[in-house]
Motif scaffolding. Structure first.
Motif, PDB file in Angstrom:
ATOM      1  N   ILE A  81      41.123  74.621  30.218  1.00 19.50           N
ATOM      2  CA  ILE A  81      42.164  75.529  29.717  1.00 19.50           C
ATOM      3  C   ILE A  81      42.566  76.545  30.779  1.00 19.50           C
ATOM      4  N   LEU A 119      39.133  81.322  20.535  1.00 17.12           N
ATOM      5  CA  LEU A 119      38.770  82.746  20.510  1.00 17.12           C
ATOM      6  C   LEU A 119      38.936  83.360  19.127  1.00 17.12           C
ATOM      7  N   LEU A 130      36.081  72.815  27.422  1.00 20.24           N
ATOM      8  CA  LEU A 130      35.975  74.167  28.000  1.00 20.24           C
ATOM      9  C   LEU A 130      35.034  74.168  29.193  1.00 20.24           C
ATOM     10  N   GLY A 159      44.017  89.101  31.411  1.00 27.49           N
ATOM     11  CA  GLY A 159      42.606  88.755  31.199  1.00 27.49           C
ATOM     12  C   GLY A 159      41.825  88.647  32.509  1.00 27.49           C
ATOM     13  N   ASP A 185      38.214  90.826  28.515  1.00 27.49           N
ATOM     14  CA  ASP A 185      37.682  90.102  29.678  1.00 27.49           C
ATOM     15  C   ASP A 185      36.678  89.023  29.264  1.00 27.49           C
ATOM     16  N   VAL A 186      35.864  89.334  28.250  1.00 24.78           N
ATOM     17  CA  VAL A 186      34.867  88.355  27.803  1.00 24.78           C
ATOM     18  C   VAL A 186      35.581  87.148  27.190  1.00 24.78           C
ATOM     19  N   ASP A 187      36.629  87.421  26.412  1.00 23.85           N
ATOM     20  CA  ASP A 187      37.420  86.331  25.826  1.00 23.85           C
ATOM     21  C   ASP A 187      38.027  85.464  26.922  1.00 23.85           C
ATOM     22  N   ALA A 188      38.534  86.121  27.973  1.00 28.07           N
ATOM     23  CA  ALA A 188      39.153  85.368  29.071  1.00 28.07           C
ATOM     24  C   ALA A 188      38.129  84.439  29.721  1.00 28.07           C
ATOM     25  N   LEU A 189      36.918  84.933  29.892  1.00 26.29           N
ATOM     26  CA  LEU A 189      35.871  84.081  30.485  1.00 26.29           C
ATOM     27  C   LEU A 189      35.595  82.871  29.599  1.00 26.29           C
ATOM     28  N   CYS A 190      35.469  83.132  28.278  1.00 27.08           N
ATOM     29  CA  CYS A 190      35.188  82.047  27.337  1.00 27.08           C
ATOM     30  C   CYS A 190      36.298  80.996  27.384  1.00 27.08           C
ATOM     31  N   ALA A 191      37.554  81.468  27.371  1.00 22.37           N
ATOM     32  CA  ALA A 191      38.685  80.533  27.345  1.00 22.37           C
ATOM     33  C   ALA A 191      38.751  79.716  28.631  1.00 22.37           C
ATOM     34  N   GLN A 230      39.141  89.924  35.364  1.00 22.66           N
ATOM     35  CA  GLN A 230      37.887  90.684  35.328  1.00 22.66           C
ATOM     36  C   GLN A 230      38.069  92.003  36.076  1.00 22.66           C
ATOM     37  N   ALA A 277      42.450  78.438  22.031  1.00 26.00           N
ATOM     38  CA  ALA A 277      41.451  78.656  23.085  1.00 26.00           C
ATOM     39  C   ALA A 277      40.052  78.842  22.505  1.00 26.00           C
ATOM     40  N   TRP A 320      44.080  80.003  30.822  1.00 21.92           N
ATOM     41  CA  TRP A 320      44.298  81.080  29.844  1.00 21.92           C
ATOM     42  C   TRP A 320      45.140  82.185  30.485  1.00 21.92           C
TER      43      TRP A 320
END
Lengths: 224, 270
Positions: free
Chosen positions: A84, A54, A79, A92, B140-146, A94, A52, A86
């Motif tokens: 993707i 990360l 992206l 994950g 959460d920031v990683d989830a947004l990026c992914a 918010q 991903a 995720w």
């Protein structure tokens, strides 16, 4: 089929400096359905993070749809188009958004739907997964399995091309398993959609090719 | 990766120099973040503006609307107290006629922008830093990026825009309330007629004052969230870093606001 995901000579160490992958070469074609079995701490979640964008490998490269993936690369075309799905172990989601708004977020940001339309679609998907009753709850009010399932719904609603699915945080009951399997089977109807699933989150119904992580390498065949 | 050696700055790793290096690194990261935000602002697509608007509106609610009672109370008291102090000093020289002029200049030029900034740092800046640190640690920031949701556009830009709008609005309301507080006190306790007070006030407020206030509002409003976001996003792995990030955000923002405020005042009025 063209390669959707390719890991080339990847060396990855964890935060403590322990080697997780050594000279790893692996690929997943578009439409590929791979299941990775790994013992706890063997690097399954690290593999998902690598794919991903990360985690940054100490050596080697990750290619997504033929384009090198650098960590937190907002400009990567795959992206940017929301390719993707995720689904990490913790979901994950918010923290400041309701479950419905979480599912609607990529629909608004990536697919350009209005707030009303995005939330309407999100609710339809949540109803199909038995989560409509929790639609207005924020992640802290959901149990860990519901958060994980919320992330699955979010990926399904966005109609992604590559699913990166970690194991659920706890065993799913029969009804949850039924909802998850149906969701993943529905997504798998698109022959170009690829899956990288850790463990047996799909109940063994979607990902047909089995791999396992052994000594920092991904090798064919299931294990433990 | 750039290291101290690339800049010939190895000597700065001494106890005193290490602090200087950290300070420079923080300054660099804030500058880099502002460049990124500026770039990403112009790469927003038209169909993302609705989401941006919603997020910005939410930020304005937390930063400006929720802070309104505190700002109004502070401004009314400040206006009254300032007037009492200034009257005590000026009446000794028989210069009461300049009272409202001095009050207007003090409040509009200096006290309004500074005190609003202090309120915003205390209420919202620290909250932004804690929120960013917490969502970074929770993934959460990683989830947004992914997912492909650009966190600069989704998380940072609305907070900065919301900060500018909020500080701007609060300064106008704060200044008006402080002048009203001064007027109420002058009217009830001091031998000053309202017509004289307002006439002198009108003469004291020039376009010059208004433009400088707007400039300060825009700079402070952008700087506070930017510094707090940067502090929050610097956490690495442990929740024990969150209070440190919040403290650093508050201290850095206060120092920045006082320094920039002093610089602008010296530049314009000095």
């Amino acid at each position: 089929m063209a390669e959707l995901l390719r890991l080339e000579g990847v060396n990855l160490e964890n935060a403590e400096g322990r080697s997780v992958f050594r000279n790893l070469d692996w690929s997943l074609p578009a439409g590929g359905r791979a299941r990775v079995q790994a013992a706890s701490g063997a690097g399954a979640s690290a593999l998902l993070r690598l794919c991903a964008g990360l985690a940054e490998p100490q050596q080697g490269s990750v290619f997504l749809d033929g384009v090198p993936l650098t960590p937190h690369a907002f400009a990567h075309p795959f992206l940017k188009k929301g390719g993707i799905g995720w689904v990490p172990r913790n979901g994950g989601l918010q923290a400041n958004l309701s479950l419905c708004a979480n599912v609607a977020l990529p629909l608004r940001f990536l697919r350009g739907h209005s707030r009303f339309r995005a939330e309407e679609l999100a609710l339809e998907w949540l109803e199909a997964t038995g989560l409509a009753g929790r639609a207005q709850d924020r992640p802290h009010a959901l149990d860990p399995k519901e958060r994980w399932m919320g992330a699955l719904v979010r990926a399904a609603a966005t109609e992604v091309n590559l699913w990166l699915v970690d194991q659920p945080p706890a065993g799913l009951d029969a009804q949850e398993r039924h909802h998850v399997s149906r969701l993943l089977r529905q997504a798998a109807e698109n022959p170009n959609t690829a899956f990288l699933i850790i463990g047996d989150a799909d109940g063994g119904e979607v990902a047909a090719i089995e791999f396992c992580i052994e000594n920092g390498r991904i090798v064919p065949g299931g294990t433990s | 990766m750039l290291t101290k050696a690339h800049f010939g700055l190895e000597r700065l790793t001494s106890p005193l120099g290490g602090g200087l290096w950290n300070w420079l690194a923080r300054l660099g990261s804030i500058a880099w973040l502002s460049v990124l935000c500026f770039r990403q602002l112009f790469s927003l697509r038209a169909n993302q503006l609705g989401l941006m608007y919603d997020q910005t509106k939410l930020q304005v609610r937390f930063t400006a609307l929720d802070a309104l009672p505190l700002a109004l109370l502070t401004a009314l008291l400040l206006g009254g107290i300032t007037l009492i102090q200034v009257f005590a000093q000026m009446s000794a020289f028989g210069a009461e006629t300049y009272l409202s002029q001095l009050l207007a200049q003090l409040v509009i030029r200096e006290l309004g922008p500074l005190l609003v900034s202090v309120i915003v740092i205390g209420r919202s800046g620290t909250a932004i830093a804690a929120e960013m640190a917490s969502i970074k640690l929770s993934g959460d920031v990683d989830a947004l990026c992914a997912m492909g949701v650009n966190p600069i556009q989704y998380l940072l830009l609305p907070r900065i825009l919301g900060g500018v709008i909020s500080v701007f609005s609060l300064i106008i309301i704060f200044d008006a309330a402080a002048l009203l507080g001064g007027f109420l006190l002058a009217w009830s306790r001091l031998p000053l007629s309202p017509s004289f007070f307002f006439h002198a006030l009108g003469n004291a407020i020039q376009w010059h004052e208004i433009i400088i206030t707007f400039a300060k509002a825009t700079i402070f409003g952008g700087l506070i969230p930017l510094i707090c976001l940067s502090s929050g996003l610097r956490v690495q792995s442990s929740s024990t870093e969150i209070p440190q990030a919040v403290t650093a955000a508050a201290v850095s923002s206060l120092v920045a606001v006082f320094l920039v405020g002093a610089f602008l005042s010296v530049l314009v009025y000095g």
